[in-house]
Write a protein that holds these residues in place. Structure first.
Motif, PDB file in Angstrom:
ATOM      1  N   MET A   1      14.206   2.893  -6.747  1.00 57.54           N
ATOM      2  CA  MET A   1      15.060   3.451  -7.785  1.00 57.54           C
ATOM      3  C   MET A   1      16.266   2.547  -8.045  1.00 57.54           C
ATOM      4  O   MET A   1      16.657   2.365  -9.186  1.00 57.54           O
ATOM      5  CB  MET A   1      15.498   4.856  -7.374  1.00 57.54           C
ATOM      6  CG  MET A   1      16.184   5.623  -8.463  1.00 57.54           C
ATOM      7  SD  MET A   1      15.185   6.033  -9.888  1.00 57.54           S
ATOM      8  CE  MET A   1      14.340   7.472  -9.297  1.00 57.54           C
ATOM      9  N   ALA A  72       5.337   2.297  -6.576  1.00 54.74           N
ATOM     10  CA  ALA A  72       4.223   3.099  -7.070  1.00 54.74           C
ATOM     11  C   ALA A  72       4.652   4.119  -8.120  1.00 54.74           C
ATOM     12  O   ALA A  72       3.890   4.423  -9.039  1.00 54.74           O
ATOM     13  CB  ALA A  72       3.535   3.807  -5.899  1.00 54.74           C
ATOM     14  N   GLU A  73       5.867   4.619  -8.003  1.00 57.86           N
ATOM     15  CA  GLU A  73       6.323   5.643  -8.953  1.00 57.86           C
ATOM     16  C   GLU A  73       6.769   5.065 -10.300  1.00 57.86           C
ATOM     17  O   GLU A  73       7.061   5.801 -11.231  1.00 57.86           O
ATOM     18  CB  GLU A  73       7.463   6.481  -8.345  1.00 57.86           C
ATOM     19  CG  GLU A  73       8.769   5.750  -8.145  1.00 57.86           C
ATOM     20  CD  GLU A  73       8.877   5.005  -6.821  1.00 57.86           C
ATOM     21  OE1 GLU A  73       9.977   4.515  -6.516  1.00 57.86           O
ATOM     22  OE2 GLU A  73       7.869   4.900  -6.099  1.00 57.86           O
ATOM     23  N   VAL A  74       6.820   3.737 -10.401  1.00 57.40           N
ATOM     24  CA  VAL A  74       7.236   3.090 -11.647  1.00 57.40           C
ATOM     25  C   VAL A  74       5.992   2.743 -12.455  1.00 57.40           C
ATOM     26  O   VAL A  74       5.171   1.929 -12.025  1.00 57.40           O
ATOM     27  CB  VAL A  74       8.065   1.820 -11.365  1.00 57.40           C
ATOM     28  CG1 VAL A  74       8.436   1.118 -12.666  1.00 57.40           C
ATOM     29  CG2 VAL A  74       9.301   2.156 -10.552  1.00 57.40           C
ATOM     30  N   PRO A  75       5.824   3.340 -13.636  1.00 51.98           N
ATOM     31  CA  PRO A  75       4.651   3.040 -14.447  1.00 51.98           C
ATOM     32  C   PRO A  75       4.684   1.603 -14.988  1.00 51.98           C
ATOM     33  O   PRO A  75       5.752   1.054 -15.259  1.00 51.98           O
ATOM     34  CB  PRO A  75       4.706   4.062 -15.576  1.00 51.98           C
ATOM     35  CG  PRO A  75       6.083   4.589 -15.578  1.00 51.98           C
ATOM     36  CD  PRO A  75       6.695   4.340 -14.240  1.00 51.98           C
ATOM     37  N   ALA A 141      10.128   7.247 -13.592  1.00 48.53           N
ATOM     38  CA  ALA A 141      10.003   7.023 -12.145  1.00 48.53           C
ATOM     39  C   ALA A 141      10.336   8.271 -11.356  1.00 48.53           C
ATOM     40  O   ALA A 141      11.060   9.129 -11.764  1.00 48.53           O
ATOM     41  CB  ALA A 141      10.907   5.869 -11.709  1.00 48.53           C
TER      42      ALA A 141
END
Length: 141
Positions: A1, A72-75, A141
């Motif tokens: 983040m 992984a949470e960031v497209p 995210a």
């Protein structure tokens, strides 16, 4: 983040810088007396590089990190969009704006100035879109 926040801050700072240059700094070029313009232009280039250099470097680093070690949470789509925007900014700078500034090094040239204003509009658009892409990535995210 944290990487996304830093990336957004850098892209927003550069976009703000680019808007200022396009709509405040470059239009004032026409107000510089012709006999003083070459020195003014060289000074502008030297001073502006102190601001734009770190912003380009910072965006380059955060963009490469997002591409290489994207959490992984960031497209992926907003990261790719932002990378494309940065590529446009860097390409327009290197292949269009810098040669126009070199032409202006020789003295005032109305045609080169007009072209610089048009070219800089591309950088404003790409920088603004890059900031939108960074915000998009952070929001998803």
């Amino acid at each position: 983040m944290t990487l996304l926040v830093v990336h957004l801050a850098l892209t927003a700072a550069y976009a703000g810088f680019q808007w200022t240059v396009r709509f405040l700094v470059y239009p004032q070029f026409a107000q510089v007396p012709a006999e003083a313009f070459a020195g003014y232009e060289r000074s502008h280039q030297r001073l502006v590089s102190r601001v734009v250099g770190p912003l380009f470097a910072g965006q380059g680093v955060t963009t490469l990190l997002l591409l290489a070690v994207r959490p992984a949470e960031v497209p992926l789509p907003p990261v790719l969009a932002g990378a494309a925007c940065l590529a446009v900014v860097l390409g327009v700078t290197a292949f269009l704006a810098v040669p126009l500034h070199r032409r202006l090094d020789g003295g005032w040239d109305l045609a080169a100035h007009r072209r610089l204003l048009r070219v800089d509009g591309l950088r404003v658009a790409a920088a603004t879109a890059g900031t939108a892409a960074a915000a998009w990535a952070l929001l998803l995210a």
